[in-house]
Design an enzyme around this catalytic site. Structure first.
Site, PDB file in Angstrom:
ATOM      1  N   TYR A 120       0.868  -1.292  -0.061  1.00  0.00           N
ATOM      2  CA  TYR A 120      -0.048  -0.003   0.220  1.00  0.00           C
ATOM      3  C   TYR A 120       1.042   1.196   0.224  1.00  0.00           C
ATOM      4  O   TYR A 120       2.038   1.307   0.342  1.00  0.00           O
ATOM      5  CB  TYR A 120      -1.138  -0.080   1.100  1.00  0.00           C
ATOM      6  CG  TYR A 120      -0.356   0.174   2.579  1.00  0.00           C
ATOM      7  CD1 TYR A 120      -0.124   1.510   3.045  1.00  0.00           C
ATOM      8  CD2 TYR A 120       0.167  -0.763   3.386  1.00  0.00           C
ATOM      9  CE1 TYR A 120       0.396   1.767   4.389  1.00  0.00           C
ATOM     10  CE2 TYR A 120       0.725  -0.620   4.464  1.00  0.00           C
ATOM     11  CZ  TYR A 120       0.926   0.610   5.123  1.00  0.00           C
ATOM     12  OH  TYR A 120       1.523   0.848   6.046  1.00  0.00           O
ATOM     13  N   CYS A 121       0.309   2.564  -0.392  1.00  0.00           N
ATOM     14  CA  CYS A 121       0.993   3.625  -0.443  1.00  0.00           C
ATOM     15  C   CYS A 121      -0.225   4.647  -0.479  1.00  0.00           C
ATOM     16  O   CYS A 121      -1.320   4.451  -0.119  1.00  0.00           O
ATOM     17  CB  CYS A 121       1.900   3.847  -1.708  1.00  0.00           C
ATOM     18  SG  CYS A 121       1.119   3.615  -3.253  1.00  0.00           S
ATOM     19  N   THR A 122       0.034   5.976  -0.581  1.00  0.00           N
ATOM     20  CA  THR A 122      -0.685   7.104  -0.283  1.00  0.00           C
ATOM     21  C   THR A 122      -1.905   6.993  -1.293  1.00  0.00           C
ATOM     22  O   THR A 122      -3.093   7.040  -0.829  1.00  0.00           O
ATOM     23  CB  THR A 122      -0.329   8.488  -0.406  1.00  0.00           C
ATOM     24  OG1 THR A 122       1.161   8.448   0.225  1.00  0.00           O
ATOM     25  CG2 THR A 122      -1.330   9.618  -0.063  1.00  0.00           C
ATOM     26  N   ILE A 168      -4.212   4.669   0.484  1.00  0.00           N
ATOM     27  CA  ILE A 168      -4.897   5.046   1.847  1.00  0.00           C
ATOM     28  C   ILE A 168      -6.149   5.733   1.543  1.00  0.00           C
ATOM     29  O   ILE A 168      -6.968   5.830   2.511  1.00  0.00           O
ATOM     30  CB  ILE A 168      -3.707   5.583   2.793  1.00  0.00           C
ATOM     31  CG1 ILE A 168      -2.577   4.467   3.092  1.00  0.00           C
ATOM     32  CG2 ILE A 168      -4.204   6.035   4.026  1.00  0.00           C
ATOM     33  CD1 ILE A 168      -1.226   5.134   3.653  1.00  0.00           C
ATOM     34  N   GLY A 218      -1.559   4.767  -4.320  1.00  0.00           N
ATOM     35  CA  GLY A 218      -1.623   3.869  -5.331  1.00  0.00           C
ATOM     36  C   GLY A 218      -0.513   3.966  -6.462  1.00  0.00           C
ATOM     37  O   GLY A 218      -0.054   2.879  -6.888  1.00  0.00           O
TER      38      GLY A 218
END
Length: 349
Positions: free
Chosen positions: A197-199, A226, A201
């Site tokens: 996961y990241c901020t 997220i 995508g």
């Protein structure tokens, strides 16, 4: 028309705070072929400037990555403009979780070699062979299962203030550094189910393809990152498995996801998740500082930096030379590493 901003930061911030209308903070990205990024960039600047949009946008031959603030009254017109371009049609838009309308104060669109600085040779692996995209609910249901590894693909100063429960959060300063760190750290786990996961995508697109290239068998990624997770979980009235604050790359520097504060002031250790940059521009380190320490240190990361901040103009060159001798350049102040927040005896070197 002039295709860049002509006002200084102070003027722009004042204009922003004087506005009597609301703004909506959004983000989006897409990997898509852009034949002439400079022409594309100039066209976007004309269109978005006319709608009074602000933001930070990167355009490259491989696509676009944008974080923006759009006047709410102009949002429909903005989305219509996006849809009018074949490359940007039906763009998935992510809306900020916490939005005060002050996320950006100017419009900046830059042409870059890549939309995310990953330092990778895209010819060395199949960048289109990405991991399986999981919806927010699918990702939510997988967290905590014994056979699942959740991996945070953001930098350490982002995960320090918020992350998913049980996530592996590498102490990396850049995305490029982190990709290799994750491959090395998980080299014995290639059969496990990996959840990235990241901020928003975009970093997971490249990271998942890189992990698959290195032999990881079951690579998955949170679709929309997220930001989308937080929106969906709230809509479904589910308890968030993301704890703390989501770091964002705009003036807000973060938006709370579940209301918890999990980080600490780098100077006194008190619970705090407010990032700031050292007021001494020779340093400018990004660190966490509580209100009391901000007052005591006057926004600086140390007494020495506070001293530099108030040094007479004729003495500043001596401090500049001392910083350069000790650190070479500002990059030596690694973003957010609390061990870097310490006294620096610069005067007597």
């Amino acid at each position: 028309m002039q295709l860049y901003n002509k006002y200084n930061k102070e003027q722009l911030i004042k204009q922003l705070h004087d506005e009597d209308f609301t703004r909506t903070t959004i983000s989006f990205y897409r990997y898509v072929r852009i034949s002439d990024p400079q022409i594309f960039r100039d066209e976007l600047y004309r269109e978005w400037f006319s709608l009074n949009c602000f933001g930070r946008i990167y355009v490259a031959r491989e696509g676009i990555n944008a974080q923006m603030s759009v006047p709410t009254a102009n949002l429909d017109a903005f989305l219509e403009q996006l849809n009018s371009r074949e490359q940007l049609k039906n763009m998935p838009i992510k809306y900020a979780v916490e939005d005060n309308g002050k996320s950006f104060y100017k419009l900046t669109i830059k042409v870059r070699p890549k939309i995310v600085a990953d330092g990778l040779d895209d010819q060395a692996f199949d960048v289109t062979n990405v991991g399986r995209h999981l919806s927010a609910t699918e990702f939510h249901e997988q967290i905590g299962k014994p056979d699942v590894l959740v991996v945070d693909m953001r930098n350490h100063y982002e995960s320090e203030i918020g992350h998913f429960e049980g996530a592996i959060c590498p102490e990396a300063d850049t995305f490029r550094e982190e990709i290799d760190l994750v491959v090395e750290q998980l080299k014995e786990e290639k059969e496990r189910k990996i959840l990235l996961y990241c901020t928003g995508g975009v970093r997971c697109e490249k990271a998942s393809a890189y992990l698959k290239h290195h032999g990881f068998q079951d690579v998955n990624q949170l679709h929309g990152g997220i930001i989308e997770y937080a929106q969906q979980i709230k809509r479904l009235n589910l308890k968030s498995k993301f704890v703390g604050k989501n770091f964002v790359f705009d003036e807000r520097l973060g938006e709370s996801i579940n209301g918890e504060v999990i980080a600490h002031c780098h100077q006194c250790g008190k619970k705090c998740d407010a990032h700031t940059n050292c007021a001494n521009n020779l340093c400018h380190i990004l660190f966490i500082q509580c209100a009391e320490c901000a007052s005591h240190f006057q926004g600086c990361c140390s007494e020495e930096c506070k001293e530099v901040l108030h040094a007479p103009v004729e003495e500043r060159d001596l401090y500049v030379q001392a910083f350069q001798r000790k650190f070479g350049n500002r990059k030596a102040f690694r973003k957010g590493f609390s061990q870097k927040i310490k006294k620096l005896d610069l005067r007597y070197e």
